[in-house]
Design an enzyme around this catalytic site. Structure first.
Site, PDB file in Angstrom:
ATOM      1  N   ALA A 253       0.797  -1.234   0.000  1.00 43.42           N
ATOM      2  CA  ALA A 253       0.000   0.000   0.000  1.00 43.42           C
ATOM      3  C   ALA A 253       0.827   1.280   0.000  1.00 43.42           C
ATOM      4  O   ALA A 253       0.277   2.364   0.216  1.00 43.42           O
ATOM      5  CB  ALA A 253      -0.978   0.025   1.180  1.00 43.42           C
ATOM      6  N   ALA A 254       2.116   1.190  -0.275  1.00 44.82           N
ATOM      7  CA  ALA A 254       2.921   2.413  -0.360  1.00 44.82           C
ATOM      8  C   ALA A 254       2.399   3.324  -1.464  1.00 44.82           C
ATOM      9  O   ALA A 254       2.330   4.544  -1.306  1.00 44.82           O
ATOM     10  CB  ALA A 254       4.386   2.061  -0.599  1.00 44.82           C
ATOM     11  N   GLY A 255       2.007   2.722  -2.593  1.00 41.03           N
ATOM     12  CA  GLY A 255       1.471   3.514  -3.691  1.00 41.03           C
ATOM     13  C   GLY A 255       0.168   4.198  -3.338  1.00 41.03           C
ATOM     14  O   GLY A 255      -0.139   5.286  -3.845  1.00 41.03           O
ATOM     15  N   ASP A 256      -0.617   3.587  -2.454  1.00 41.72           N
ATOM     16  CA  ASP A 256      -1.877   4.200  -2.025  1.00 41.72           C
ATOM     17  C   ASP A 256      -1.615   5.431  -1.160  1.00 41.72           C
ATOM     18  O   ASP A 256      -2.295   6.457  -1.297  1.00 41.72           O
ATOM     19  CB  ASP A 256      -2.726   3.184  -1.264  1.00 41.72           C
ATOM     20  CG  ASP A 256      -3.158   2.025  -2.147  1.00 41.72           C
ATOM     21  OD1 ASP A 256      -3.374   2.245  -3.353  1.00 41.72           O
ATOM     22  OD2 ASP A 256      -3.258   0.901  -1.638  1.00 41.72           O
TER      23      ASP A 256
END
Length: 313
Positions: A253-256
């Site tokens: 979820a880093a991209g989120d």
């Protein structure tokens, strides 16, 4: 006191079943794991939580099942102080599930069962149409039917609200239908490669892919390259940026968090260059913690990280 930036999120909500192991298994192989956890997930929920933790006033359109997983997901949203007014229940389909394997380096492999996410329809977007029109930014992804995201994008476009579109996972039919409806396209390197047919293994190649996606009709493209940084191309500027150095615990979820940081900063409003710094810092902080939604940083943490690296907040 400045009002919180209004962010509308239309997307998925899952329950993540996370298993950690020294390495991810190969096909046909069994690997002994180190730990197991059940957490809130789904790209929509992750982005909604992250935007709220970053100071956004968030409206979230999503759907769970009327099952125990759905009850768990709702409790988690409430724990993160997210309003569940627009989170409906499906009586016929279970809550979306994601099984996530995470290795000792923090890399992950994810399998998703859409469940109730797949029952959202374009008509459901009408329930939040006025909220979308009043937002400072809209966050969209591809874990709900494309017709849902398209409906939200059209409402936002007509109202002049910036649309940030994460084309993940890349749909089989591609994303041509979103041409003219998206302000910021934010694929990772794998998604950019699939969307362009180009190799994307370095920041330089990511910049070439960003230019190619602009040529397809997307005005601003940011290609996220994980630990290698990013490349971006807009009508006014383009370039490459390295990562903000942190100790990686978990890349889920880093991209989120990156997209949420971009949305909150743009809606504040901050200039694109500063908003890109917010996005980079939010994504970087997310990888220093375990989990998906719960790994999202606060606005104060983002500002502190930017200050330590001499970047404008």
């Amino acid at each position: 006191m400045t009002a919180a930036p209004k962010i509308a999120v239309v997307g998925s909500i899952n329950v993540d079943i996370v298993v950690r192991a020294p390495r991810l298994p190969k096909p046909g192989e069994t690997v002994h794991g180190d730990s197991f956890a059940m957490t809130l997930g789904g790209k929509g929920a992750n982005q909604a939580v992250a935007a709220a933790r970053l100071g956004g006033d968030v409206a979230f359109l999503a759907r769970t099942g009327a099952d125990d997983f759905g009850a768990f997901a709702r409790k988690q949203l409430e724990r993160f102080e997210l309003c569940t007014r627009f989170v409906s229940r499906s009586a016929s389909t279970g809550t979306g599930i994601a099984t996530i394997g995470v290795d000792s380096a923090g890399q992950n492999a994810i399998t998703i069962v859409a469940g109730a996410n797949a029952t959202l329809a374009a008509g459901d977007v009408e329930a939040v149409a006025e909220t979308i029109r009043g937002a400072g930014a809209v966050l969209l992804q591809c874990e709900v039917p494309l017709a849902v995201s398209l409906a939200a994008a059209r409402i936002a476009r007509q109202a002049g609200v910036p649309v940030i579109f994460d084309p993940a996972p890349v749909p089989d039919e591609g994303i041509a239908a979103f041409t003219g409806l998206v302000d910021y396209l934010t694929p990772n390197e794998t998604e950019a490669a699939r969307l362009t047919g180009l190799p994307v293994t370095t920041r330089g190649e990511a910049l070439v892919a960003a230019r190619a996606l602009r040529a397809q009709g997307f005005p601003a493209v940011i290609v996220k390259c994980g630990g290698n940084g990013l490349a971006f191309a807009t009508a006014d500027s383009e370039g490459e940026q390295g990562p903000i150095p942190v100790i990686v615990e978990d890349t889920v979820a880093a991209g989120d968090s990156f997209n949420a940081g971009l949305a909150v900063a743009l809606a504040s409003p901050r200039p694109f260059g500063v908003a890109l710094g917010w996005a980079r810092a939010a994504g970087a902080l997310a990888v220093t913690r375990k989990g998906a939604a719960e790994a999202a940083p606060t606005a104060a943490e983002v500002a502190a990280l930017l200050a330590r690296h001499g970047l404008e907040a």
